[in-house]
Write an enzyme that holds these catalytic residues in place. Structure first.
Site, PDB file in Angstrom:
ATOM      1  N   THR A 101     -19.712   3.043 -11.936  1.00 39.16           N
ATOM      2  CA  THR A 101     -19.307   3.465 -10.600  1.00 39.16           C
ATOM      3  C   THR A 101     -18.626   2.267  -9.954  1.00 39.16           C
ATOM      4  O   THR A 101     -19.257   1.250  -9.689  1.00 39.16           O
ATOM      5  CB  THR A 101     -20.504   3.919  -9.763  1.00 39.16           C
ATOM      6  OG1 THR A 101     -21.117   5.033 -10.419  1.00 39.16           O
ATOM      7  CG2 THR A 101     -20.061   4.331  -8.367  1.00 39.16           C
ATOM      8  N   LYS A 176     -17.268  10.469  -7.533  1.00 38.40           N
ATOM      9  CA  LYS A 176     -18.595   9.835  -7.600  1.00 38.40           C
ATOM     10  C   LYS A 176     -19.057   9.393  -6.214  1.00 38.40           C
ATOM     11  O   LYS A 176     -20.256   9.442  -5.896  1.00 38.40           O
ATOM     12  CB  LYS A 176     -18.563   8.639  -8.559  1.00 38.40           C
ATOM     13  CG  LYS A 176     -19.926   7.944  -8.754  1.00 38.40           C
ATOM     14  CD  LYS A 176     -20.985   8.874  -9.320  1.00 38.40           C
ATOM     15  CE  LYS A 176     -22.356   8.204  -9.408  1.00 38.40           C
ATOM     16  NZ  LYS A 176     -22.466   7.209 -10.471  1.00 38.40           N
ATOM     17  N   LYS A 244     -24.685  -0.929  -3.892  1.00 41.51           N
ATOM     18  CA  LYS A 244     -23.286  -1.226  -4.252  1.00 41.51           C
ATOM     19  C   LYS A 244     -22.416   0.008  -4.098  1.00 41.51           C
ATOM     20  O   LYS A 244     -21.332  -0.048  -3.507  1.00 41.51           O
ATOM     21  CB  LYS A 244     -23.230  -1.758  -5.688  1.00 41.51           C
ATOM     22  CG  LYS A 244     -21.837  -1.973  -6.257  1.00 41.51           C
ATOM     23  CD  LYS A 244     -21.363  -0.801  -7.128  1.00 41.51           C
ATOM     24  CE  LYS A 244     -22.178  -0.656  -8.385  1.00 41.51           C
ATOM     25  NZ  LYS A 244     -21.677   0.413  -9.276  1.00 41.51           N
TER      26      LYS A 244
END
Length: 291
Positions: A101, A176, A244
């Protein structure tokens, strides 16, 4: 078509999810070369017949399909665009599939650099955690050239059961972000519901039986709710990596002029857990915020 007799797969990053994904490819009969910063993390794959590469460069020189699943966008950039990275050293017509990701802008940058070298790059982040990786039931969201997606789709089918082409380079990463935004607020709801059940004197496991299959049902409730009840906070997906992801989503939303209060709240709660040393716990450890 990529068949075991004409394909060598390289895999970089054999962590909680990467190890299982690489294992499925090996079990399907594909020759597999692995690289990870800590070689011990690849021991189980090496014992099953995978070969070890000491650097991404060495791996790139041998494989014609390469998967990466590492921690942070900085890792992705180094592995792909560094002097000793994949794009500088891969053979022409190699397919590069990044399951990390990462940022949509980096996915676009990698795609453009790969194209200039006669390579094919796809951003293909996944969702499903350690359970989805273990059971080859990942959701895979793919960005890049459609023709490249069609060629690599049969291999993706070995590790996922919901593979969707989303559009041009970066589209997989944007999708995502939609996934992570959904999870962020949902995790707050799951935790609050189970804490409420406990404080009300209910049996949380019984509560899960009622609400998991109703309108409140979600992957997090069904798969992570039971872990919360049992006090199992081992990582299927690390808190540090979720933060993150949320940072990326917040930055992308801000760039589009969008306010995301639910996402911001979830990030702030997770950051409080990090202050308590929980960065390497699973995302279900958000439950501890109420303890």
């Amino acid at each position: 078509m990529f068949q075991p007799n004409n394909t060598v797969i390289g895999f970089i990053g054999t962590g909680v999810m990467g190890k299982s994904i690489a294992g499925h490819l090996l079990s399907a009969g594909y020759p597999l070369i692995v690289y990870t910063r800590t070689k011990e993390k690849a021991d189980s794959l090496l014992q099953k017949g995978a070969k070890w590469a000491s650097t991404p460069k060495e791996l790139a020189e041998q494989a014609n399909v390469i998967f990466t699943m590492v921690g942070y966008p900085t890792d992705v950039e180094e592995i792909y665009l560094g002097e000793a990275g994949l794009i500088s050293n891969a053979k022409e017509n190699t397919y590069l599939i990044d399951m990390t990701t990462s940022t949509p802008s980096l996915a676009i940058k990698i795609n453009e650099a790969a194209s200039q070298k006669g390579l094919h790059a796809l951003d293909a982040p996944v969702s499903g955690g350690d359970i989805g990786a273990r059971d080859a039931r990942l959701s895979i969201m793919v960005g890049g050239e459609h023709e490249d997606f069609l060629k690599i789709e049969p291999i993706l089918n070995l590790v996922g059961n919901n593979i969707v082409y989303q559009g041009k380079a970066g589209s997989g990463q944007h999708t995502k972000m939609c996934n992570q935004i959904t999870i962020a607020s949902n995790m707050i709801g799951v935790c609050e519901a189970l804490v409420y059940a406990k404080k009300a004197g209910l049996d949380p496991e019984n509560v899960l039986k009622s609400i998991s299959s109703g309108a409140a049902g979600s992957w997090s409730l069904s798969n992570l709710g039971p872990r919360m009840v049992k006090g199992d906070f081992e990582p299927g997906f690390y808190i540090k990596h979720f933060i993150k992801d949320m940072n990326i989503a917040l930055q992308e939303a801000e760039a589009m002029g969008m306010d995301t209060p639910g996402l911001a709240l979830a990030k702030s709660l997770y950051e409080k857990l990090v202050e308590q040393g929980e960065e390497n716990s699973g995302t279900q450890a958000l439950y501890k915020y109420w303890e």
